[in-house]
Design a protein around this motif. Structure first.
Motif, PDB file in Angstrom:
ATOM      1  N   GLU A 186       5.533   2.436  72.827  1.00 44.94           N
ATOM      2  CA  GLU A 186       5.885   1.489  73.876  1.00 44.94           C
ATOM      3  C   GLU A 186       7.306   1.732  74.380  1.00 44.94           C
ATOM      4  N   THR A 189       6.988   4.882  76.508  1.00 44.35           N
ATOM      5  CA  THR A 189       6.197   4.659  77.714  1.00 44.35           C
ATOM      6  C   THR A 189       5.963   3.164  77.878  1.00 44.35           C
ATOM      7  N   GLN A 192       2.523   0.713  77.857  1.00 50.71           N
ATOM      8  CA  GLN A 192       1.389   1.398  77.246  1.00 50.71           C
ATOM      9  C   GLN A 192       0.734   0.507  76.198  1.00 50.71           C
ATOM     10  N   GLU A 196      -3.158  -0.740  76.165  1.00 50.77           N
ATOM     11  CA  GLU A 196      -4.034  -0.409  75.033  1.00 50.77           C
ATOM     12  C   GLU A 196      -4.616  -1.667  74.412  1.00 50.77           C
TER      13      GLU A 196
END
Length: 258
Positions: A186, A189, A192, A196
């Protein structure tokens, strides 16, 4: 999917599930019931069996009591089916499972994915499919988290990896390590982790509505939720570059000979 009719078993289904597992005298513990947070219907309930398998209510339920009974009904049906001789892993069952393999050589070679699957099946010879699925969940999570890829890069043999994690099982330490991995991703990015988690929640909901075994999906959701809860409280780690593995406990690397 087979389920018990409501009229016959509605009042006693929870007690029947409890009695079934009490008579088996398992050592892993008791049944665990959990409700998903919801201020209004439809309500969702999960029941985790002593070995770790998880089931939920597949119907839309207007009360928590109804959701609990429906989850128990699905769990009891699967528990009873699991006792059938056809659900026990035997050498003949393993042979039939591998008949559609591309080559017999792949199944005999533990360095291939098919060979690893064969090795895992053989490790559960004499046990039930539900027990096998409980073991498979660990390796599904390791694959999803990227841990298996890291272990391959470290040249750990599949035999060592399977043997190690079958003995260790899924514990709080492993969940915490996976949560740290996703926390690291995380930071690299942003968002993310949230993406998810939403995907995992959708997978869990679809699997529950189909009456499937839910542990893999539920564990993913809980690991990602744990990571998200730590996002603003956990101190940054500069050494998180991939799946976390404890060097004192990881499987030993396998030396490949030319």
């Amino acid at each position: 999917m087979l389920v018990f009719p409501d009229r016959t078993f509605r009042l006693n289904i929870v007690a029947m599930l409890h009695n079934f597992w009490e008579q088996k005298q398992v050592e892993q513990g008791l049944l665990l019931y959990e409700s998903a947070p919801s201020p209004r219907p439809p309500y969702i309930y999960y029941v985790t069996l002593p070995g770790g398998s998880c089931f939920g209510n597949y119907k839309e339920c207007e009360t928590q009591a109804e959701a609990r009974r429906d989850a128990a009904r699905v769990a009891l049906m699967n528990s009873l089916v699991n006792e059938l001789p056809s659900r026990r892993i035997t050498p003949l069952f393993i042979t039939h499972s591998l008949q559609e393999a591309v080559s017999v050589e792949d199944a005999c070679d533990p360095s291939t994915s098919l060979g690893a699957y064969c090795l895992l099946l053989q490790s559960y010879t004499g046990r039930t499919m539900l027990e096998f699925q409980e073991g498979m969940t660990v390796f599904q999570l390791l694959h999803w988290n990227g841990t298996l890829k890291i272990l391959r890069e470290r040249q750990c043999s599949r035999q060592n990896v399977i043997g190690y994690y079958l003995q260790r099982g899924l514990d709080a330490s492993m969940r915490s390590s996976m949560a740290l991995d996703w926390l690291g991703r995380e930071r690299q990015t942003p968002r993310q982790l949230r993406m998810e988690l939403r995907a995992a929640q959708r997978e869990l909901d679809v699997a529950r509505r189909h009456g499937n075994e839910l542990r893999f999906y539920k564990e993913k959701t809980e690991i990602l939720s744990l990571a998200l809860s730590q996002e603003f409280t956990h101190q940054p780690h500069t050494d998180i570059h991939g799946p976390h593995t404890d060097s004192q406990e990881s499987p030993e690397p396998h030396n490949h000979h030319q």
